[in-house]
Design a protein around this motif. Structure first.
Motif, PDB file in Angstrom:
ATOM      1  N   SER A  72       0.717  -1.296   0.079  1.00  0.00           N
ATOM      2  CA  SER A  72      -0.003   0.009   0.063  1.00  0.00           C
ATOM      3  C   SER A  72       0.879   1.248  -0.043  1.00  0.00           C
ATOM      4  O   SER A  72       0.598   2.334  -0.630  1.00  0.00           O
ATOM      5  CB  SER A  72      -0.858  -0.036   1.215  1.00  0.00           C
ATOM      6  N   LEU A  73       1.920   1.349   0.763  1.00  0.00           N
ATOM      7  CA  LEU A  73       2.662   2.442   0.589  1.00  0.00           C
ATOM      8  C   LEU A  73       3.427   2.692  -0.442  1.00  0.00           C
ATOM      9  O   LEU A  73       3.810   4.135  -0.805  1.00  0.00           O
ATOM     10  CB  LEU A  73       3.957   2.255   1.901  1.00  0.00           C
ATOM     11  N   ALA A  74       3.376   2.052  -1.548  1.00  0.00           N
ATOM     12  CA  ALA A  74       3.899   2.090  -2.888  1.00  0.00           C
ATOM     13  C   ALA A  74       2.893   2.585  -3.902  1.00  0.00           C
ATOM     14  O   ALA A  74       3.036   3.069  -4.958  1.00  0.00           O
ATOM     15  CB  ALA A  74       4.592   0.785  -3.455  1.00  0.00           C
ATOM     16  N   ASP A  75       1.627   2.675  -3.498  1.00  0.00           N
ATOM     17  CA  ASP A  75       0.515   3.286  -4.100  1.00  0.00           C
ATOM     18  C   ASP A  75       0.902   4.563  -4.655  1.00  0.00           C
ATOM     19  O   ASP A  75       1.253   5.482  -3.963  1.00  0.00           O
ATOM     20  CB  ASP A  75      -0.803   3.142  -3.574  1.00  0.00           C
ATOM     21  N   THR A  76       0.296   4.868  -5.819  1.00  0.00           N
ATOM     22  CA  THR A  76       0.430   6.322  -6.176  1.00  0.00           C
ATOM     23  C   THR A  76      -0.875   6.708  -6.572  1.00  0.00           C
ATOM     24  O   THR A  76      -1.860   6.089  -7.165  1.00  0.00           O
ATOM     25  CB  THR A  76       1.162   6.286  -7.644  1.00  0.00           C
ATOM     26  N   ALA A  77      -1.128   7.907  -6.305  1.00  0.00           N
ATOM     27  CA  ALA A  77      -2.141   8.842  -6.292  1.00  0.00           C
ATOM     28  C   ALA A  77      -2.193   9.704  -7.636  1.00  0.00           C
ATOM     29  O   ALA A  77      -2.202  11.057  -7.397  1.00  0.00           O
ATOM     30  CB  ALA A  77      -2.548   9.449  -5.067  1.00  0.00           C
ATOM     31  N   THR A  78      -2.206   9.252  -8.675  1.00  0.00           N
ATOM     32  CA  THR A  78      -1.939  10.079 -10.038  1.00  0.00           C
ATOM     33  C   THR A  78      -3.072   9.983 -10.756  1.00  0.00           C
ATOM     34  O   THR A  78      -4.049   9.062 -10.708  1.00  0.00           O
ATOM     35  CB  THR A  78      -0.719   9.504 -10.832  1.00  0.00           C
ATOM     36  N   ASN A  79      -3.551  11.063 -11.257  1.00  0.00           N
ATOM     37  CA  ASN A  79      -4.654  11.047 -12.218  1.00  0.00           C
ATOM     38  C   ASN A  79      -6.156  10.745 -11.757  1.00  0.00           C
ATOM     39  O   ASN A  79      -6.811  10.106 -12.137  1.00  0.00           O
ATOM     40  CB  ASN A  79      -4.351  10.017 -13.860  1.00  0.00           C
ATOM     41  N   GLY A  80      -6.277  11.168 -10.550  1.00  0.00           N
ATOM     42  CA  GLY A  80      -7.367  11.127  -9.843  1.00  0.00           C
ATOM     43  C   GLY A  80      -7.869   9.955  -9.339  1.00  0.00           C
ATOM     44  O   GLY A  80      -9.080   9.353  -9.221  1.00  0.00           O
ATOM     45  N   GLY A  81      -7.038   8.969  -9.043  1.00  0.00           N
ATOM     46  CA  GLY A  81      -7.626   7.637  -8.623  1.00  0.00           C
ATOM     47  C   GLY A  81      -6.678   6.589  -8.070  1.00  0.00           C
ATOM     48  O   GLY A  81      -7.064   5.645  -7.769  1.00  0.00           O
ATOM     49  N   GLY A  82      -5.270   6.747  -8.438  1.00  0.00           N
ATOM     50  CA  GLY A  82      -4.438   5.868  -7.817  1.00  0.00           C
ATOM     51  C   GLY A  82      -4.861   4.380  -8.675  1.00  0.00           C
ATOM     52  O   GLY A  82      -5.171   4.174  -9.739  1.00  0.00           O
ATOM     53  N   SER A  83      -5.064   3.242  -7.739  1.00  0.00           N
ATOM     54  CA  SER A  83      -5.049   1.865  -8.328  1.00  0.00           C
ATOM     55  C   SER A  83      -6.104   1.308  -7.534  1.00  0.00           C
ATOM     56  O   SER A  83      -6.295   1.553  -6.311  1.00  0.00           O
ATOM     57  CB  SER A  83      -3.854   1.292  -8.266  1.00  0.00           C
ATOM     58  N   GLY A  84      -6.812   0.287  -8.071  1.00  0.00           N
ATOM     59  CA  GLY A  84      -7.661  -0.674  -7.374  1.00  0.00           C
ATOM     60  C   GLY A  84      -8.875   0.076  -6.612  1.00  0.00           C
ATOM     61  O   GLY A  84      -9.732   0.900  -7.451  1.00  0.00           O
ATOM     62  N   GLU A  85      -9.126   0.036  -5.151  1.00  0.00           N
ATOM     63  CA  GLU A  85     -10.063   0.498  -4.543  1.00  0.00           C
ATOM     64  C   GLU A  85     -10.280   2.124  -4.733  1.00  0.00           C
ATOM     65  O   GLU A  85     -11.313   2.624  -4.424  1.00  0.00           O
ATOM     66  CB  GLU A  85     -10.078   0.000  -3.143  1.00  0.00           C
ATOM     67  N   LEU A  86      -9.342   2.666  -5.006  1.00  0.00           N
ATOM     68  CA  LEU A  86      -9.123   4.248  -5.152  1.00  0.00           C
ATOM     69  C   LEU A  86      -9.707   4.818  -6.292  1.00  0.00           C
ATOM     70  O   LEU A  86      -9.664   6.096  -6.724  1.00  0.00           O
ATOM     71  CB  LEU A  86      -7.776   4.846  -4.743  1.00  0.00           C
ATOM     72  N   GLN A  87      -9.798   4.070  -7.441  1.00  0.00           N
ATOM     73  CA  GLN A  87     -10.198   4.375  -8.928  1.00  0.00           C
ATOM     74  C   GLN A  87     -11.455   5.583  -8.676  1.00  0.00           C
ATOM     75  O   GLN A  87     -12.395   5.000  -7.964  1.00  0.00           O
ATOM     76  CB  GLN A  87     -10.519   3.218  -9.738  1.00  0.00           C
ATOM     77  N   GLY A  88     -11.397   6.354  -9.379  1.00  0.00           N
ATOM     78  CA  GLY A  88     -12.444   7.416  -9.563  1.00  0.00           C
ATOM     79  C   GLY A  88     -12.584   8.263  -8.432  1.00  0.00           C
ATOM     80  O   GLY A  88     -13.807   9.166  -8.613  1.00  0.00           O
ATOM     81  N   TYR A  89     -12.148   8.252  -7.249  1.00  0.00           N
ATOM     82  CA  TYR A  89     -11.902   9.268  -6.320  1.00  0.00           C
ATOM     83  C   TYR A  89     -11.402  10.471  -6.463  1.00  0.00           C
ATOM     84  O   TYR A  89     -10.559  10.564  -7.392  1.00  0.00           O
ATOM     85  CB  TYR A  89     -11.691   8.722  -4.994  1.00  0.00           C
ATOM     86  N   ASP A  90     -11.691  11.663  -5.790  1.00  0.00           N
ATOM     87  CA  ASP A  90     -11.015  12.885  -5.888  1.00  0.00           C
ATOM     88  C   ASP A  90      -9.207  12.880  -5.849  1.00  0.00           C
ATOM     89  O   ASP A  90      -9.042  12.028  -4.560  1.00  0.00           O
ATOM     90  CB  ASP A  90     -11.380  13.956  -4.689  1.00  0.00           C
ATOM     91  N   GLU A  91      -8.524  13.355  -6.534  1.00  0.00           N
ATOM     92  CA  GLU A  91      -7.114  13.179  -6.499  1.00  0.00           C
ATOM     93  C   GLU A  91      -6.554  13.506  -5.230  1.00  0.00           C
ATOM     94  O   GLU A  91      -5.801  12.967  -4.840  1.00  0.00           O
ATOM     95  CB  GLU A  91      -6.538  14.260  -7.704  1.00  0.00           C
ATOM     96  N   GLU A  92      -6.926  14.600  -4.799  1.00  0.00           N
ATOM     97  CA  GLU A  92      -6.199  15.206  -3.617  1.00  0.00           C
ATOM     98  C   GLU A  92      -6.822  14.243  -2.398  1.00  0.00           C
ATOM     99  O   GLU A  92      -5.801  13.785  -1.589  1.00  0.00           O
ATOM    100  CB  GLU A  92      -6.864  16.632  -3.119  1.00  0.00           C
ATOM    101  N   GLN A  93      -7.942  13.615  -2.454  1.00  0.00           N
ATOM    102  CA  GLN A  93      -8.223  12.686  -1.065  1.00  0.00           C
ATOM    103  C   GLN A  93      -7.251  11.334  -1.336  1.00  0.00           C
ATOM    104  O   GLN A  93      -7.296  10.509  -0.602  1.00  0.00           O
ATOM    105  CB  GLN A  93      -9.842  12.380  -1.208  1.00  0.00           C
ATOM    106  N   VAL A  94      -7.188  10.976  -2.690  1.00  0.00           N
ATOM    107  CA  VAL A  94      -6.665   9.751  -2.825  1.00  0.00           C
ATOM    108  C   VAL A  94      -5.103   9.870  -2.427  1.00  0.00           C
ATOM    109  O   VAL A  94      -4.579   8.949  -1.578  1.00  0.00           O
ATOM    110  CB  VAL A  94      -6.445   9.486  -4.366  1.00  0.00           C
ATOM    111  N   ARG A  95      -4.584  11.179  -2.624  1.00  0.00           N
ATOM    112  CA  ARG A  95      -3.147  11.224  -2.126  1.00  0.00           C
ATOM    113  C   ARG A  95      -3.144  11.359  -0.544  1.00  0.00           C
ATOM    114  O   ARG A  95      -1.921  10.793  -0.145  1.00  0.00           O
ATOM    115  CB  ARG A  95      -2.718  12.849  -2.610  1.00  0.00           C
TER     116      ARG A  95
END
Length: 269
Positions: free
Chosen positions: A33-56
């Motif tokens: 999880s610590l390697a997840d990236t929050a780019t293009n407004g969604g990161g990967s997997g469960e975070l797809q489609g969420y607000d970019e700042e909230q994903v970060r």
């Protein structure tokens, strides 16, 4: 109460305590999880489609605890808020700030922004968040942990509500108690926290971050009771728990809180 949190997995078929030694075995996603990236407004997997700042912000590192509030590791905010991990027993440290106007005793509430990943649009207390696994915000014993959550509270009051740190000095925050609770947000996300309750009386200037807060208001105790009667409004589960058990007694003793501060027991809810 044992010094560890106990959980059962289908694969194991028996209870196993969550300790620093087995935390990665029970929660293998913690490493990745610590390697997840929050780019293009969604990161990967469960975070797809969420607000970019909230994903970060989901990359921030929370303090993982045993059931007695002893730190046993760290994990990303994302990992700590996934119900699949919560249902295995993953527990983290949090805080809830209640800020009161010192002139009239009204409580500052916020309505969480639509962009929030957990409990969006709900009304809650002034500020609710997490101390992070960073210098100054961690702490193994209670006194160090309290100072850590004070620093985190000051940081988040600035980030969410734009309150200058000089208007909320660390020694103005009064620690009352800790509550241990679990609450789902939706099928994917939820909370499982030991939540430090902080009261502060301060005149503050607000510069609201709309990515965090969509509305705010100061209310009296009677006005808050009326809000709870309004079926169109929704409230965060921790705020409802605190209101239904302790808040109004504490609130009525704002000028004489010493009898209620620095409780050492954890309240299980």
């Amino acid at each position: 109460m044992s010094a560890t949190t106990t959980t059962t997995t289908a694969a194991q078929g028996h209870a196993q305590p969550i300790t620093a030694e087995n935390i990665l075995h029970l929660f293998p996603e913690i490493d990745s999880s610590l390697a997840d990236t929050a780019t293009n407004g969604g990161g990967s997997g469960e975070l797809q489609g969420y607000d970019e700042e909230q994903v970060r912000l989901m990359e921030e590192v929370c303090i993982v605890l045993d059931e007695d509030d002893k730190p046993i590791g760290c994990a990303s905010k994302k990992v700590c808020h996934l119900m699949k991990n919560i249902d295995l027993g993953l527990l983290h440290r949090a805080f809830s700030v209640f800020l009161f106007d010192p002139e009239d005793g009204r409580l500052l509430l916020q309505q969480r922004a639509d962009e929030k990943i957990t409990f969006p649009t709900m009304w809650t207390n002034t500020c609710c968040s997490h101390p992070l696994g960073i210098p100054g915000e961690t702490g193994a014993d209670l006194s160090a942990a309290i100072q850590g959550v004070r620093r985190a509270a000051q940081r988040k009051l600035g980030q969410e509500l734009g309150i200058p740190s000089g208007q909320v000095p660390l020694d103005w925050f009064k620690f009352l108690t800790r509550i241990h609770y679990k609450a789902p947000s939706n099928g994917l996300w939820g909370e499982h926290e030991i939540d430090y309750i902080l009261f502060i009386q301060a005149k503050v200037d607000l510069n609201i971050n709309p990515n965090e807060v969509q509305a705010y208001k100061y209310v009296s105790a009677d006005e808050l009771r009326e809000m709870f009667k309004d079926e169109k409004l929704s409230f965060t589960p921790w705020f409802k728990l605190i209101c239904n058990t302790m808040l109004f007694e504490w609130w009525s003793n704002l000028d004489n809180l010493d009898a209620f501060t620095n409780e050492t027991q954890i309240r299980r809810m």
